[in-house]
Design a protein around this motif. Structure first.
Motif, PDB file in Angstrom:
ATOM      1  N   PRO A   1     -41.355 113.330  47.421  1.00  0.00           N
ATOM      2  CA  PRO A   1     -42.141 112.150  47.804  1.00  0.00           C
ATOM      3  C   PRO A   1     -43.385 112.585  48.586  1.00  0.00           C
ATOM      4  O   PRO A   1     -43.350 113.592  49.297  1.00  0.00           O
ATOM      5  CB  PRO A   1     -41.178 111.363  48.690  1.00  0.00           C
ATOM      6  N   TRP A   2     -44.473 111.857  48.418  1.00  0.00           N
ATOM      7  CA  TRP A   2     -45.683 112.240  49.135  1.00  0.00           C
ATOM      8  C   TRP A   2     -46.348 111.047  49.814  1.00  0.00           C
ATOM      9  O   TRP A   2     -46.168 109.895  49.418  1.00  0.00           O
ATOM     10  CB  TRP A   2     -46.680 112.979  48.255  1.00  0.00           C
ATOM     11  N   LEU A   3     -47.124 111.372  50.820  1.00  0.00           N
ATOM     12  CA  LEU A   3     -47.831 110.389  51.641  1.00  0.00           C
ATOM     13  C   LEU A   3     -49.291 110.809  51.739  1.00  0.00           C
ATOM     14  O   LEU A   3     -49.589 111.986  51.968  1.00  0.00           O
ATOM     15  CB  LEU A   3     -47.215 110.325  53.043  1.00  0.00           C
ATOM     16  N   GLU A   4     -50.191 109.847  51.564  1.00  0.00           N
ATOM     17  CA  GLU A   4     -51.627 110.134  51.642  1.00  0.00           C
ATOM     18  C   GLU A   4     -52.234 109.401  52.832  1.00  0.00           C
ATOM     19  O   GLU A   4     -52.033 108.185  52.984  1.00  0.00           O
ATOM     20  CB  GLU A   4     -52.319 109.716  50.349  1.00  0.00           C
ATOM     21  N   LEU A   5     -52.979 110.121  53.654  1.00  0.00           N
ATOM     22  CA  LEU A   5     -53.727 109.550  54.772  1.00  0.00           C
ATOM     23  C   LEU A   5     -55.211 109.584  54.440  1.00  0.00           C
ATOM     24  O   LEU A   5     -55.679 110.491  53.733  1.00  0.00           O
ATOM     25  CB  LEU A   5     -53.462 110.326  56.059  1.00  0.00           C
ATOM     26  N   ALA A   6     -55.965 108.624  54.971  1.00  0.00           N
ATOM     27  CA  ALA A   6     -57.402 108.545  54.681  1.00  0.00           C
ATOM     28  C   ALA A   6     -58.166 108.248  55.954  1.00  0.00           C
ATOM     29  O   ALA A   6     -57.721 107.457  56.810  1.00  0.00           O
ATOM     30  CB  ALA A   6     -57.671 107.465  53.643  1.00  0.00           C
ATOM     31  N   ASN A   7     -59.339 108.877  56.066  1.00  0.00           N
ATOM     32  CA  ASN A   7     -60.268 108.570  57.156  1.00  0.00           C
ATOM     33  C   ASN A   7     -61.232 107.507  56.639  1.00  0.00           C
ATOM     34  O   ASN A   7     -62.100 107.781  55.809  1.00  0.00           O
ATOM     35  CB  ASN A   7     -61.021 109.833  57.571  1.00  0.00           C
ATOM     36  N   THR A   8     -61.101 106.292  57.117  1.00  0.00           N
ATOM     37  CA  THR A   8     -61.904 105.169  56.607  1.00  0.00           C
ATOM     38  C   THR A   8     -63.256 105.056  57.299  1.00  0.00           C
ATOM     39  O   THR A   8     -64.054 104.186  56.930  1.00  0.00           O
ATOM     40  CB  THR A   8     -61.141 103.857  56.793  1.00  0.00           C
ATOM     41  N   SER A   9     -63.520 105.899  58.280  1.00  0.00           N
ATOM     42  CA  SER A   9     -64.797 105.822  59.003  1.00  0.00           C
ATOM     43  C   SER A   9     -65.831 106.724  58.336  1.00  0.00           C
ATOM     44  O   SER A   9     -65.546 107.402  57.341  1.00  0.00           O
ATOM     45  CB  SER A   9     -64.597 106.247  60.461  1.00  0.00           C
ATOM     46  N   PHE A  10     -67.029 106.734  58.915  1.00  0.00           N
ATOM     47  CA  PHE A  10     -68.112 107.571  58.398  1.00  0.00           C
ATOM     48  C   PHE A  10     -68.395 108.743  59.337  1.00  0.00           C
ATOM     49  O   PHE A  10     -69.500 109.289  59.358  1.00  0.00           O
ATOM     50  CB  PHE A  10     -69.373 106.732  58.194  1.00  0.00           C
ATOM     51  N   SER A  11     -67.388 109.113  60.102  1.00  0.00           N
ATOM     52  CA  SER A  11     -67.492 110.271  60.991  1.00  0.00           C
ATOM     53  C   SER A  11     -66.231 111.120  60.843  1.00  0.00           C
ATOM     54  O   SER A  11     -65.207 110.652  60.348  1.00  0.00           O
ATOM     55  CB  SER A  11     -67.661 109.819  62.445  1.00  0.00           C
ATOM     56  N   THR A  12     -66.307 112.357  61.261  1.00  0.00           N
ATOM     57  CA  THR A  12     -65.175 113.283  61.130  1.00  0.00           C
ATOM     58  C   THR A  12     -64.162 113.052  62.252  1.00  0.00           C
ATOM     59  O   THR A  12     -64.541 112.777  63.402  1.00  0.00           O
ATOM     60  CB  THR A  12     -65.683 114.726  61.171  1.00  0.00           C
ATOM     61  N   TYR A  13     -62.887 113.159  61.866  1.00  0.00           N
ATOM     62  CA  TYR A  13     -61.827 112.997  62.860  1.00  0.00           C
ATOM     63  C   TYR A  13     -60.700 113.972  62.529  1.00  0.00           C
ATOM     64  O   TYR A  13     -60.338 114.145  61.359  1.00  0.00           O
ATOM     65  CB  TYR A  13     -61.298 111.562  62.864  1.00  0.00           C
ATOM     66  N   ASP A  14     -60.119 114.568  63.574  1.00  0.00           N
ATOM     67  CA  ASP A  14     -59.037 115.532  63.410  1.00  0.00           C
ATOM     68  C   ASP A  14     -57.709 114.842  63.709  1.00  0.00           C
ATOM     69  O   ASP A  14     -57.522 114.288  64.803  1.00  0.00           O
ATOM     70  CB  ASP A  14     -59.229 116.721  64.351  1.00  0.00           C
ATOM     71  N   ILE A  15     -56.783 114.880  62.755  1.00  0.00           N
ATOM     72  CA  ILE A  15     -55.511 114.172  62.898  1.00  0.00           C
ATOM     73  C   ILE A  15     -54.395 115.102  63.409  1.00  0.00           C
ATOM     74  O   ILE A  15     -53.220 114.717  63.380  1.00  0.00           O
ATOM     75  CB  ILE A  15     -55.092 113.557  61.549  1.00  0.00           C
ATOM     76  N   ARG A  16     -54.745 116.309  63.842  1.00  0.00           N
ATOM     77  CA  ARG A  16     -53.715 117.239  64.311  1.00  0.00           C
ATOM     78  C   ARG A  16     -52.925 116.604  65.468  1.00  0.00           C
ATOM     79  O   ARG A  16     -53.486 115.911  66.330  1.00  0.00           O
ATOM     80  CB  ARG A  16     -54.344 118.553  64.760  1.00  0.00           C
ATOM     81  N   GLY A  17     -51.635 116.845  65.484  1.00  0.00           N
ATOM     82  CA  GLY A  17     -50.784 116.346  66.561  1.00  0.00           C
ATOM     83  C   GLY A  17     -50.311 114.928  66.374  1.00  0.00           C
ATOM     84  O   GLY A  17     -49.484 114.446  67.164  1.00  0.00           O
ATOM     85  N   MET A  18     -50.825 114.191  65.355  1.00  0.00           N
ATOM     86  CA  MET A  18     -50.351 112.831  65.114  1.00  0.00           C
ATOM     87  C   MET A  18     -48.957 112.893  64.490  1.00  0.00           C
ATOM     88  O   MET A  18     -48.514 113.936  64.004  1.00  0.00           O
ATOM     89  CB  MET A  18     -51.332 112.068  64.226  1.00  0.00           C
ATOM     90  N   TYR A  19     -48.255 111.764  64.475  1.00  0.00           N
ATOM     91  CA  TYR A  19     -46.859 111.741  64.038  1.00  0.00           C
ATOM     92  C   TYR A  19     -46.662 110.770  62.872  1.00  0.00           C
ATOM     93  O   TYR A  19     -47.334 109.724  62.785  1.00  0.00           O
ATOM     94  CB  TYR A  19     -45.942 111.320  65.196  1.00  0.00           C
ATOM     95  N   ILE A  20     -45.715 111.135  62.000  1.00  0.00           N
ATOM     96  CA  ILE A  20     -45.260 110.268  60.912  1.00  0.00           C
ATOM     97  C   ILE A  20     -43.806 109.899  61.209  1.00  0.00           C
ATOM     98  O   ILE A  20     -42.969 110.775  61.456  1.00  0.00           O
ATOM     99  CB  ILE A  20     -45.357 110.965  59.547  1.00  0.00           C
ATOM    100  N   ALA A  21     -43.514 108.607  61.193  1.00  0.00           N
ATOM    101  CA  ALA A  21     -42.159 108.123  61.465  1.00  0.00           C
ATOM    102  C   ALA A  21     -41.677 107.273  60.296  1.00  0.00           C
ATOM    103  O   ALA A  21     -42.450 106.490  59.708  1.00  0.00           O
ATOM    104  CB  ALA A  21     -42.135 107.308  62.758  1.00  0.00           C
ATOM    105  N   THR A  22     -40.410 107.426  59.952  1.00  0.00           N
ATOM    106  CA  THR A  22     -39.792 106.608  58.904  1.00  0.00           C
ATOM    107  C   THR A  22     -38.538 105.895  59.422  1.00  0.00           C
ATOM    108  O   THR A  22     -37.851 105.236  58.643  1.00  0.00           O
ATOM    109  CB  THR A  22     -39.411 107.492  57.696  1.00  0.00           C
ATOM    110  N   ASP A  23     -38.266 106.018  60.727  1.00  0.00           N
ATOM    111  CA  ASP A  23     -37.105 105.374  61.351  1.00  0.00           C
ATOM    112  C   ASP A  23     -37.604 104.268  62.285  1.00  0.00           C
ATOM    113  O   ASP A  23     -38.401 104.522  63.206  1.00  0.00           O
ATOM    114  CB  ASP A  23     -36.306 106.413  62.142  1.00  0.00           C
ATOM    115  N   ARG A  24     -37.173 103.052  62.034  1.00  0.00           N
ATOM    116  CA  ARG A  24     -37.639 101.920  62.820  1.00  0.00           C
ATOM    117  C   ARG A  24     -37.159 101.987  64.292  1.00  0.00           C
ATOM    118  O   ARG A  24     -37.606 101.200  65.130  1.00  0.00           O
ATOM    119  CB  ARG A  24     -37.163 100.609  62.190  1.00  0.00           C
TER     120      ARG A  24
END
Length: 335
Positions: free
Chosen positions: A48-71
């Motif tokens: 299974p795969w997950l895609e993230l997108a930067n919707t802004s017009f500037s650069t952003y680093d997503i390092r250290g962010m978290y993905i959760a699948t447990d409510r």
């Protein structure tokens, strides 16, 4: 001193607000939970795969962010360390985490982060409805979340804009799944966008244009050919109509008569040697009118079947001549 501390506090608050605002531009863009043929990882596995997108017009680093699948992470009573245990962290120190404007990044789920920076340990069950959330690096701020329904094999759940420019989610068939790229809309996309998607190199439109040109040329050729035949037929009909006129008919009869005379009366070599403008002289018979009258009467009697009745007796009457004195007279003879 107080002014310096106040200034540093304002900078910290503004920086935190800007950072938080930048994090809000990172969105969950597309999810595929039941992968059998969609995409392989570097080990040849369908995950299974997950895609993230930067919707802004500037650069952003997503390092250290978290993905959760447990409510359970939604429980506010949980401490930060307890939340982190229920989450999968996006690895640090990877170039993939720096997303430029409108850029996308893909991560495989149900995997081991030790494989590569593309793999996360977040677990999902493809036979059940799945809740997926994106948390900021503090493991407290919820950035984005989506509830993914049970999907068919290789179907994806994608975030798109509808005709009213509103963000909606829709299921996409396998041919429209678009990992690591902008999502392809199946309903609201314009014809130009669809053409660019289906024919990015322009081969199809080139073939179509050439087909239209050659088709037009073929139609013009057929049209001019039919027009030529029509004009030729019209000319022949006009000639026939003109020949039906009395003045043209007499002229044609005279012309054909002259042609026939020329074919039937071939002049002899003597006459042919004469100029075409000179006609041969007609021979006149020198005959006495009385003889001509007798001949004419004889022809008339022959045509009327008139015959002179003869008695069948021939009478010979002797004629006196100078020689008669020397020859004794002969008696009359009868036959």
């Amino acid at each position: 001193m107080k002014r310096i501390l106040l200034f540093l506090s304002l900078i910290t608050i503004v920086g935190s607000s800007a950072y938080a605002q930048g994090a809000k531009n990172i969105k969950i863009n597309e999810v595929l939970t039941n992968n059998t043929q969609s995409m392989l990882d570097e080990y040849g596995e369908n995950l299974p795969w997950l895609e993230l997108a930067n919707t802004s017009f500037s650069t952003y680093d997503i390092r250290g962010m978290y993905i959760a699948t447990d409510r359970k992470v939604l429980d506010q009573k949980l401490s930060v360390p307890e939340r982190i245990k229920l989450m999968s962290q996006i690895p640090n120190g990877s170039e993939r985490t720096s997303l430029s404007a409108q850029e996308h990044v893909l991560y495989f789920l149900n995997s081991n982060p030790a494989k590569s920076d593309m793999h996360l340990a977040a677990n999902i069950d493809n036979g059940k409805e799945v809740w997926i959330a994106l948390y900021d690096g503090n493991a407290v701020d919820l950035i984005d979340s989506v509830t993914v329904p049970v999907l068919k094999e290789n179907y994806s759940f994608a975030r798109i804009k509808n005709k009213d420019k509103q963000i909606v989610w829709e299921e996409k068939t396998p041919e429209f799944a678009s990992p690591s790229t902008a999502n392809i809309t199946t309903v609201s996309e314009s014809k130009i966008a669809k053409l660019k998607r289906e024919d990015p190199h322009g081969f199809g439109i080139t073939i179509l244009a050439m087909g239209v040109v050659f088709t037009c040329l073929a139609l013009l050729y057929i049209a001019f050919m039919l027009l030529g035949k029509f004009m030729t037929r019209s000319k022949h009909i006009k000639v026939v109509i003109d020949m039906d006129k009395p003045e043209n008919r007499k002229l044609e009869v005279v012309r054909h008569a002259d042609d026939d005379d020329e074919e039937e009366e071939k002049p002899s070599s003597a006459v042919a040697s004469q100029p075409a403008t000179e006609k041969p002289e007609e021979k006149k018979l020198d005959m006495d009118p009385e003889i001509a009258a007798v001949i004419a009467q004889a022809i008339k009697d022959y045509q009327d079947d008139v015959h002179v009745e003869e008695s069948g007796v021939i009478t010979v009457i002797p004629k006196q001549s100078p020689w008669a004195t020397r020859i004794p007279s002969a008696p009359k003879a009868h036959w």
